[in-house]
Design a protein around this motif. Structure first.
Motif, PDB file in Angstrom:
ATOM      1  N   PHE A 114       0.850  -1.247  -0.111  1.00 57.29           N
ATOM      2  CA  PHE A 114       0.230   0.166  -0.075  1.00 57.29           C
ATOM      3  C   PHE A 114       0.674   1.223  -0.013  1.00 57.29           C
ATOM      4  N   MET A 115       1.907   1.244   0.500  1.00 61.97           N
ATOM      5  CA  MET A 115       2.965   2.503   0.629  1.00 61.97           C
ATOM      6  C   MET A 115       3.110   3.131  -0.805  1.00 61.97           C
ATOM      7  N   LYS A 116       3.318   2.003  -1.807  1.00 66.23           N
ATOM      8  CA  LYS A 116       3.680   2.357  -3.223  1.00 66.23           C
ATOM      9  C   LYS A 116       2.360   2.325  -4.207  1.00 66.23           C
ATOM     10  N   SER A 117       1.425   1.227  -3.955  1.00 61.42           N
ATOM     11  CA  SER A 117       0.473   1.069  -4.956  1.00 61.42           C
ATOM     12  C   SER A 117      -0.693   2.105  -4.972  1.00 61.42           C
ATOM     13  N   THR A 118      -1.258   2.152  -6.065  1.00 61.75           N
ATOM     14  CA  THR A 118      -2.260   3.273  -6.315  1.00 61.75           C
ATOM     15  C   THR A 118      -3.644   2.889  -6.188  1.00 61.75           C
ATOM     16  N   VAL A 119      -4.813   3.522  -6.041  1.00 62.21           N
ATOM     17  CA  VAL A 119      -6.079   3.237  -6.201  1.00 62.21           C
ATOM     18  C   VAL A 119      -6.531   2.348  -7.323  1.00 62.21           C
ATOM     19  N   SER A 157      12.413 -17.307   8.079  1.00 68.25           N
ATOM     20  CA  SER A 157      13.921 -17.163   8.102  1.00 68.25           C
ATOM     21  C   SER A 157      14.332 -16.147   7.020  1.00 68.25           C
ATOM     22  N   HIS A 158      13.662 -15.853   6.057  1.00 64.02           N
ATOM     23  CA  HIS A 158      13.779 -14.908   5.149  1.00 64.02           C
ATOM     24  C   HIS A 158      13.769 -13.560   5.491  1.00 64.02           C
ATOM     25  N   PHE A 159      12.759 -13.187   6.673  1.00 64.20           N
ATOM     26  CA  PHE A 159      12.559 -12.009   6.959  1.00 64.20           C
ATOM     27  C   PHE A 159      13.488 -11.169   7.801  1.00 64.20           C
ATOM     28  N   GLN A 160      14.513 -10.656   6.917  1.00 69.87           N
ATOM     29  CA  GLN A 160      15.630  -9.926   7.601  1.00 69.87           C
ATOM     30  C   GLN A 160      15.465  -9.156   8.827  1.00 69.87           C
ATOM     31  N   GLN A 161      14.324  -8.245   8.506  1.00 70.70           N
ATOM     32  CA  GLN A 161      14.317  -7.269   9.521  1.00 70.70           C
ATOM     33  C   GLN A 161      13.564  -7.795  10.657  1.00 70.70           C
ATOM     34  N   LEU A 162      13.295  -8.844  10.791  1.00 70.42           N
ATOM     35  CA  LEU A 162      12.642  -9.677  11.986  1.00 70.42           C
ATOM     36  C   LEU A 162      13.526 -10.634  12.818  1.00 70.42           C
ATOM     37  N   TYR A 203       6.245  -7.038  19.183  1.00 65.36           N
ATOM     38  CA  TYR A 203       4.964  -6.424  19.579  1.00 65.36           C
ATOM     39  C   TYR A 203       5.262  -4.689  19.247  1.00 65.36           C
ATOM     40  N   ILE A 204       4.509  -4.258  18.518  1.00 67.20           N
ATOM     41  CA  ILE A 204       4.378  -2.787  18.273  1.00 67.20           C
ATOM     42  C   ILE A 204       3.112  -2.287  18.756  1.00 67.20           C
ATOM     43  N   PRO A 205       3.269  -0.997  19.635  1.00 65.57           N
ATOM     44  CA  PRO A 205       1.846  -0.521  20.077  1.00 65.57           C
ATOM     45  C   PRO A 205       1.243   0.228  19.119  1.00 65.57           C
ATOM     46  N   TYR A 248       1.527   2.730  15.148  1.00 62.94           N
ATOM     47  CA  TYR A 248       1.112   2.109  13.986  1.00 62.94           C
ATOM     48  C   TYR A 248       1.448   2.902  12.727  1.00 62.94           C
ATOM     49  N   HIS A 249       1.887   2.154  11.658  1.00 64.43           N
ATOM     50  CA  HIS A 249       2.440   2.735  10.382  1.00 64.43           C
ATOM     51  C   HIS A 249       3.423   4.022  10.667  1.00 64.43           C
ATOM     52  N   LYS A 250       4.170   3.542  11.743  1.00 60.42           N
ATOM     53  CA  LYS A 250       5.291   4.450  11.827  1.00 60.42           C
ATOM     54  C   LYS A 250       6.605   3.780  11.952  1.00 60.42           C
ATOM     55  N   GLY A 251       7.302   3.617  10.750  1.00 66.50           N
ATOM     56  CA  GLY A 251       8.441   2.723  10.610  1.00 66.50           C
ATOM     57  C   GLY A 251       8.134   1.411  10.309  1.00 66.50           C
ATOM     58  N   LEU A 252       8.703   0.497  11.103  1.00 63.03           N
ATOM     59  CA  LEU A 252       8.500  -1.050  10.771  1.00 63.03           C
ATOM     60  C   LEU A 252       7.147  -1.480  10.798  1.00 63.03           C
ATOM     61  N   LYS A 253       6.360  -2.230   9.958  1.00 63.89           N
ATOM     62  CA  LYS A 253       5.136  -2.584  10.006  1.00 63.89           C
ATOM     63  C   LYS A 253       5.061  -4.222   9.793  1.00 63.89           C
ATOM     64  N   VAL A 254       4.229  -4.953  10.653  1.00 63.42           N
ATOM     65  CA  VAL A 254       4.131  -6.322  10.457  1.00 63.42           C
ATOM     66  C   VAL A 254       3.671  -6.463   9.308  1.00 63.42           C
ATOM     67  N   SER A 255       2.758  -6.135   8.557  1.00 62.64           N
ATOM     68  CA  SER A 255       2.043  -6.191   7.402  1.00 62.64           C
ATOM     69  C   SER A 255       3.297  -6.217   6.139  1.00 62.64           C
ATOM     70  N   ASP A 256       4.537  -5.655   6.383  1.00 60.75           N
ATOM     71  CA  ASP A 256       5.570  -5.697   5.578  1.00 60.75           C
ATOM     72  C   ASP A 256       6.030  -7.251   5.317  1.00 60.75           C
TER      73      ASP A 256
END
Length: 449
Positions: A141-146, A258-263, A300-302, A306-314
């Motif tokens: 969603f950060m890049k995709s258009t409506v 195991s491929h989720f580098q940031q996690l 956990y992200i409080p 939400y939507h500030k920096g790292l997102k689980v949805s990524d």
């Protein structure tokens, strides 16, 4: 011949408004088709002859008239985050980059009117400042258009609560036809379904009205489980628990995480994970269910972040495939729908035959109000023939496959109204200039092998 019409186009709209640089054309002619090794081979050499970036409906209309007069193919494009070659020109012509049609026209109490080029991430951010939020959006969603999402996508974050695009999540679209005298059509109610996930083949979507909801404070969690079986059982029960308000329920078996580098620093090796977005007040109930199946909190992200920096949805939906593709070897994927009553048995039979050649990933959504475990399994790619063996076995055990390894509309298994779409194509685009080659000649064939 191509040189001549390009020169005429430059005369019409200005040389500075026609993109002809090879590197730019190559970039604008591609999407994320390379998720599929099959599509990569089929589409890697497909490029447009030029591109234009209209800033107004009037400019776009002028370009359409030119294309019709000169019989030049047109391929509409948003941000190019699709996965099936939806926005790749098969017959050269002009790329219509619609990202400058990017106005948020009006925010109302229950809906928002936007132009096709508005980025969903910006729209969600704007709405949340107004105390509102989108119902559904893709992990990109950060890049995709409506426009790209409506014409090339189906669901995503929020689908566990609101379903997919065709579950009442698009209220109205405005379409430009591709004729000598282009018409601006307003499509509402049931007819909207014919313009969703149609790869922009029946008209150029320039505006949409989407339903919106009151802003909710979403907390994000990653829960870890010893087995994928336990992770699925937890996800299934949580998804059906209406006392827990949720926006995302995504489950991946090891080794996909195991491929989720940031996690990596948060995850435990060999443990399957469930990624969640739920309301703050649902934490207690969620953790009760997690303990029932032996789950532990890993991340956990409080809601305040939400939507500030790292997102689980990524790391959910096809972002999981992207991470595996980047950091794994010969990775691709399927799109599938398991039987809610037989999901564990279906998984068992697939694992017995293919081992970890198929790695399970589920996204829980609602389809017509019913909780359904849709799946984006990661597959170690060996050959086209082997991939279709896997697809055939999935279907043999009752798993529905939406084949993501074809660029043909409807061949991916979606329940599309192909006869109606074909009829609209003939009416709204009589010279077959719009995204030519994406509608199959035989609409009843199940898979494009």
């Amino acid at each position: 011949m191509i040189k001549l019409w390009k020169e005429r186009l430059m005369e019409l709209i200005g040389e500075e408004n026609v993109i002809v640089k090879d590197s730019a054309i190559d970039r604008l002619s591609k999407d994320f088709y390379w998720y599929s090794p099959i599509l990569f081979e089929e589409l890697k050499d497909k490029v447009a002859d030029c591109a234009v970036v209209p800033k107004t409906i009037d400019e776009l209309t002028k370009i359409i008239r030119f294309a019709v007069k000169n019989r030049v193919p047109l391929t509409p494009r948003g941000a190019g985050t699709g996965n099936y070659g939806q926005g790749i020109p098969l017959n050269g012509g002009i790329i219509l980059d619609l990202t400058k049609l990017n106005q948020i026209v009006q925010i109302n109490e229950k809906d928002v009117r936007v132009q096709a080029g508005v980025k969903l991430g910006l729209l969600e951010k704007t709405l949340r400042k107004e105390g509102k939020e989108l119902r559904i959006y893709p992990s990109t969603f950060m890049k995709s258009t409506v426009g790209g999402f409506l014409c090339g996508g189906s669901g995503g974050i929020g689908s566990i609560r609101w379903g997919n695009l065709w579950d009442g999540n698009v209220l109205e679209v405005t379409i430009l036809t591709v004729e000598e005298k282009p018409q601006l059509l307003t499509i509402k109610d049931e007819e909207v379904l014919d313009y969703i996930h149609n790869y922009g083949t029946t008209g150029i979507l320039v505006e949409a009205v989407l339903p919106i909801e009151s802003r909710t404070e979403w907390s994000q969690y990653i829960m870890s489980f010893d087995t994928f079986h336990e992770a699925v059982m937890f996800s299934d029960e949580l998804s059906r628990d209406e006392a827990i308000t949720k926006r995302l329920v995504s489950v991946c078996e090891w080794p996909i995480p195991s491929h989720f580098q940031q996690l990596k620093k948060y995850l435990v090796e060999d443990k399957s994970i469930v990624m969640l977005e739920i309301t703050e007040d649902a934490e207690g109930r969620m953790k009760e269910l997690s303990e029932k199946y032996g789950g532990e909190q890993s991340f956990y992200i409080p809601a305040s972040k939400y939507h500030k920096g790292l997102k689980v949805s990524d790391f959910t939906w096809n972002h999981a495939t992207l991470w595996a593709h980047k950091h794994g070897e010969n990775m691709t994927y399927l799109q599938a729908r398991f039987d809610t009553e037989k999901v564990l048995e279906q998984m068992r039979r697939i694992r017995e035959v293919f081992g970890y050649e198929v790695q399970f990933h589920f996204e829980y959504i609602k389809i017509e109000g019913n909780v359904t475990p849709t799946s984006l399994p990661v597959v170690i790619y060996k050959s086209k023939e082997r991939l279709y063996e896997i697809i055939e076995f999935f279907e043999e055990v009752g798993v529905t496959v939406n084949n993501p390894h074809t660029y043909l509309l409807g061949f991916g298994g979606y329940n599309l109204r192909m006869e109606k779409i074909t009829s609209l194509k003939e009416k709204n685009d009589p010279y077959d200039l719009l995204n030519r080659g994406k509608i199959p000649k035989e609409v009843n064939v199940k898979l494009a092998k």
